[in-house]
Design a protein around this motif. Structure first.
Motif, PDB file in Angstrom:
ATOM      1  N   UNK A 176       0.855  -1.188   0.000  1.00  0.00           N
ATOM      2  CA  UNK A 176       0.000   0.000   0.000  1.00  0.00           C
ATOM      3  C   UNK A 176       0.893   1.240   0.000  1.00  0.00           C
ATOM      4  N   UNK A 177       0.327   2.368  -0.393  1.00  0.00           N
ATOM      5  CA  UNK A 177       1.138   3.589  -0.340  1.00  0.00           C
ATOM      6  C   UNK A 177       1.064   4.180   1.069  1.00  0.00           C
ATOM      7  N   UNK A 178       2.109   4.912   1.443  1.00  0.00           N
ATOM      8  CA  UNK A 178       2.155   5.519   2.783  1.00  0.00           C
ATOM      9  C   UNK A 178       1.549   6.923   2.716  1.00  0.00           C
ATOM     10  N   UNK A 179       0.768   7.281   3.730  1.00  0.00           N
ATOM     11  CA  UNK A 179       0.099   8.569   3.748  1.00  0.00           C
ATOM     12  C   UNK A 179       0.771   9.578   4.662  1.00  0.00           C
ATOM     13  N   UNK A 180      -0.045  10.539   5.097  1.00  0.00           N
ATOM     14  CA  UNK A 180       0.461  11.671   5.888  1.00  0.00           C
ATOM     15  C   UNK A 180       1.220  11.219   7.134  1.00  0.00           C
ATOM     16  N   UNK A 181       0.738  10.160   7.781  1.00  0.00           N
ATOM     17  CA  UNK A 181       1.372   9.751   9.033  1.00  0.00           C
ATOM     18  C   UNK A 181       2.848   9.402   8.821  1.00  0.00           C
ATOM     19  N   UNK A 182       3.129   8.561   7.822  1.00  0.00           N
ATOM     20  CA  UNK A 182       4.525   8.193   7.579  1.00  0.00           C
ATOM     21  C   UNK A 182       5.335   9.394   7.105  1.00  0.00           C
ATOM     22  N   UNK A 183       4.681  10.221   6.299  1.00  0.00           N
ATOM     23  CA  UNK A 183       5.393  11.404   5.803  1.00  0.00           C
ATOM     24  C   UNK A 183       5.847  12.278   6.989  1.00  0.00           C
ATOM     25  N   UNK A 184       4.936  12.499   7.930  1.00  0.00           N
ATOM     26  CA  UNK A 184       5.281  13.328   9.088  1.00  0.00           C
ATOM     27  C   UNK A 184       6.416  12.691   9.908  1.00  0.00           C
ATOM     28  N   UNK A 185       6.338  11.382  10.087  1.00  0.00           N
ATOM     29  CA  UNK A 185       7.387  10.702  10.868  1.00  0.00           C
ATOM     30  C   UNK A 185       8.739  10.829  10.163  1.00  0.00           C
ATOM     31  N   UNK A 186       8.734  10.737   8.830  1.00  0.00           N
ATOM     32  CA  UNK A 186      10.007  10.865   8.108  1.00  0.00           C
ATOM     33  C   UNK A 186      10.559  12.289   8.213  1.00  0.00           C
ATOM     34  N   UNK A 187       9.670  13.269   8.134  1.00  0.00           N
ATOM     35  CA  UNK A 187      10.137  14.662   8.267  1.00  0.00           C
ATOM     36  C   UNK A 187      10.714  14.884   9.666  1.00  0.00           C
ATOM     37  N   UNK A 188       9.993  14.417  10.687  1.00  0.00           N
ATOM     38  CA  UNK A 188      10.467  14.660  12.061  1.00  0.00           C
ATOM     39  C   UNK A 188      11.716  13.846  12.372  1.00  0.00           C
ATOM     40  N   UNK A 189      11.850  12.676  11.752  1.00  0.00           N
ATOM     41  CA  UNK A 189      13.058  11.882  11.940  1.00  0.00           C
ATOM     42  C   UNK A 189      14.232  12.476  11.189  1.00  0.00           C
ATOM     43  N   UNK A 190      14.026  12.797   9.930  1.00  0.00           N
ATOM     44  CA  UNK A 190      15.122  13.292   9.086  1.00  0.00           C
ATOM     45  C   UNK A 190      15.581  14.687   9.468  1.00  0.00           C
ATOM     46  N   UNK A 191      14.636  15.600   9.684  1.00  0.00           N
ATOM     47  CA  UNK A 191      15.003  17.005   9.958  1.00  0.00           C
ATOM     48  C   UNK A 191      15.434  17.219  11.393  1.00  0.00           C
ATOM     49  N   UNK A 192      14.643  16.637  12.314  1.00  0.00           N
ATOM     50  CA  UNK A 192      14.829  16.970  13.724  1.00  0.00           C
ATOM     51  C   UNK A 192      15.459  15.818  14.504  1.00  0.00           C
ATOM     52  N   UNK A 193      15.539  14.633  13.886  1.00  0.00           N
ATOM     53  CA  UNK A 193      16.176  13.492  14.540  1.00  0.00           C
ATOM     54  C   UNK A 193      15.349  12.891  15.670  1.00  0.00           C
ATOM     55  N   UNK A 194      14.014  13.053  15.617  1.00  0.00           N
ATOM     56  CA  UNK A 194      13.193  12.464  16.687  1.00  0.00           C
ATOM     57  C   UNK A 194      13.263  10.930  16.604  1.00  0.00           C
ATOM     58  N   UNK A 195      13.140  10.235  17.739  1.00  0.00           N
ATOM     59  CA  UNK A 195      13.192   8.762  17.717  1.00  0.00           C
ATOM     60  C   UNK A 195      12.008   8.203  16.929  1.00  0.00           C
ATOM     61  N   UNK A 196      12.339   7.309  15.993  1.00  0.00           N
ATOM     62  CA  UNK A 196      11.357   6.896  14.988  1.00  0.00           C
ATOM     63  C   UNK A 196      10.101   6.256  15.597  1.00  0.00           C
ATOM     64  N   UNK A 197      10.310   5.197  16.376  1.00  0.00           N
ATOM     65  CA  UNK A 197       9.153   4.427  16.827  1.00  0.00           C
ATOM     66  C   UNK A 197       8.267   5.255  17.752  1.00  0.00           C
ATOM     67  N   UNK A 198       8.875   5.986  18.685  1.00  0.00           N
ATOM     68  CA  UNK A 198       8.069   6.772  19.629  1.00  0.00           C
ATOM     69  C   UNK A 198       7.339   7.909  18.895  1.00  0.00           C
ATOM     70  N   UNK A 199       7.963   8.460  17.869  1.00  0.00           N
ATOM     71  CA  UNK A 199       7.282   9.496  17.083  1.00  0.00           C
ATOM     72  C   UNK A 199       6.023   8.912  16.438  1.00  0.00           C
ATOM     73  N   UNK A 200       6.151   7.696  15.903  1.00  0.00           N
ATOM     74  CA  UNK A 200       4.976   7.008  15.349  1.00  0.00           C
ATOM     75  C   UNK A 200       3.884   6.895  16.406  1.00  0.00           C
ATOM     76  N   UNK A 201       4.285   6.413  17.585  1.00  0.00           N
ATOM     77  CA  UNK A 201       3.296   6.144  18.634  1.00  0.00           C
ATOM     78  C   UNK A 201       2.567   7.422  19.044  1.00  0.00           C
ATOM     79  N   UNK A 202       3.330   8.494  19.221  1.00  0.00           N
ATOM     80  CA  UNK A 202       2.751   9.742  19.718  1.00  0.00           C
ATOM     81  C   UNK A 202       1.830  10.380  18.672  1.00  0.00           C
ATOM     82  N   UNK A 203       2.256  10.325  17.409  1.00  0.00           N
ATOM     83  CA  UNK A 203       1.489  11.016  16.358  1.00  0.00           C
ATOM     84  C   UNK A 203       0.250  10.251  15.899  1.00  0.00           C
ATOM     85  N   UNK A 204       0.317   8.911  15.989  1.00  0.00           N
ATOM     86  CA  UNK A 204      -0.713   8.103  15.314  1.00  0.00           C
ATOM     87  C   UNK A 204      -2.156   8.495  15.668  1.00  0.00           C
ATOM     88  N   UNK A 205      -2.522   8.617  16.953  1.00  0.00           N
ATOM     89  CA  UNK A 205      -3.924   8.956  17.234  1.00  0.00           C
ATOM     90  C   UNK A 205      -4.331  10.310  16.635  1.00  0.00           C
TER      91      UNK A 205
END
Ligand code: NAD
Length: 338
Positions: free
Chosen positions: A225-254
């Motif tokens: 499947x294609x990835x939507x806004x959620x993955x895009x945001x996690x990649x931006x926050x991981x790549x630009x700001x270096x936030x921890x990947x998995x926890x960023x997913x958890x916090x943003x998902x809801x």
């Protein structure tokens, strides 16, 4: 190509036979720093098949780390990359596979699921690019839940919610087929059942196995499947700001799911049923709380001053998502999670 998957406690002991079967004799063993116990366990069964070890994989696959690994790989004469670890170790193996064409045998020790996708990522000067390429598909995947017993509760919880995010984005992706949606729903259901057990009884090997298997399914769904806004945001926050990947997913998902919900009613019904709740976004937030995840983006290192730039970067350009999101919308989602 679909990888050969070896499952069960003790599965690592079968890795040498799998390598022999493929005719691979010299392994370049990749891990993140600090994972000596898990990597030693794999190296011990591989014995003289270990050509070299590289234990400096880091999150988000910075190009500099790929250069260091290539320099270590060149003299090793390896014919297979053995990645032991989470998405960072497997992500580095993927980057090396792209450059060298070497096959990957993955031994996952988190629930990130990268071993089942053809998605690669590479970070250069704060910008994380991702793409899909069959050359980064694992040839062999060994799931041995014993190697996940050392994962602390906070990482187990965050990584499990990363797997949940894979299921969720596959559930509402416009290009997912029926089988993929069914797989995503059942992965979400299995994660909702096994993750609390994994946190409440970290030594419960059966719960760990169930979570690994659900994460495997969620990753297959995401791969189809294609990835939507959620993955895009996690990649931006991981790549630009270096936030921890998995926890960023958890916090943003809801928060992202609450935004997408009005445009994805069927997916929300299926997700709510999988979570055993009436409302899917609230159910995800409740699951986070049950798993002990109380962090906000501010706790992960995001600064308020970064919100607007991160929102603009995420909203820039075309990407698939059930509901179109302007930079203002994305900023509001980030602010809610902040
Ligand atoms: P990670 O691999 O960075 O691991 C997180 C931390 O946990 C590290 O310090 C690691 O050493 C430690 N760790 C791993 N296994 C452990 C264990 N069994 N016991 C104790 N500690 C352990 O984190 P991750 O969340 O698995 O992966 C994140 C990376 O993977 C990101 O770069 C992300 O973009 C990528 N990713 C890619 C895909 C894909 O399909 N391409 C999917 C998910 C994640």
């Amino acid at each position: 190509m679909t990888p050969r998957v070896v499952l069960g406690a003790g599965a690592v002991d079968r890795l040498p036979a799998e390598l022999d079967r493929a005719g691979w004799r010299r392994a370049f063993v990749i891990s993140t720093p600090g994972r000596a116990a898990e990597t030693d366990a794999v190296a011990a069964v591989l014995g003289e098949r270990v050509a070299a070890r590289f234990d400096r994989a880091v999150p988000h696959v910075p190009v500099a780390a790929v250069g260091d690994a290539l320099a270590a790989l060149a003299p090793a004469g390896a014919d297979v990359l053995v990645a032991v670890g989470g998405g960072s170790a497997i992500g580095l193996a993927k980057a090396l596979a792209l450059r060298t064409g070497l096959p990957i045998a993955a031994v996952p020790t988190t629930y990130a699921g990268s071993e089942m996708t053809t998605i690669w990522g590479l970070t250069d000067r704060g910008v994380k690019r991702t793409g899909r390429d069959p050359r980064v598909a694992s040839s062999i995947v060994v799931y041995d839940a014993r190697l996940t017993l050392s994962l602390p509760p906070e990482l187990s919880a965050a990584s499990g919610m990363n797997a949940m995010a894979h299921a969720v984005e596959a559930l509402y992706a416009a290009d997912a087929d029926d089988e993929t949606r069914a797989r995503a729903e059942s992965a979400a259901r299995a994660l909702a059942a096994s993750l609390p057990r994994t946190i409440e009884a970290p030594d419960d090997l059966e719960a760990r196995e169930a979570t690994l298997h659900a994460a495997h399914d969620a990753a297959i769904a995401l791969n189809n499947a294609s990835m939507g806004l959620h993955h895009r945001l996690c990649h931006v926050l991981g790549g630009r700001v270096g936030l921890p990947h998995a926890m960023t997913h958890a916090v943003l998902l809801p928060h992202v799911v609450a935004f997408n919900a009005p445009a994805a009613s069927e997916a929300m019904d299926r997700l709510a049923s999988a979570l055993g709740v009436g409302d899917a976004p609230a159910g995800l937030a409740a699951l986070n709380r049950r798993l002990g995840i109380r962090a906000r983006l501010r706790d992960l290192g995001l600064r308020e001053a970064d919100l607007a730039a991160a929102a603009a970067a995420a909203a820039d350009g075309e990407y698939p998502n059930p509901r179109p999101a302007s930079a203002e919308d994305v900023r509001a989602i980030l602010a809610a999670a902040f």
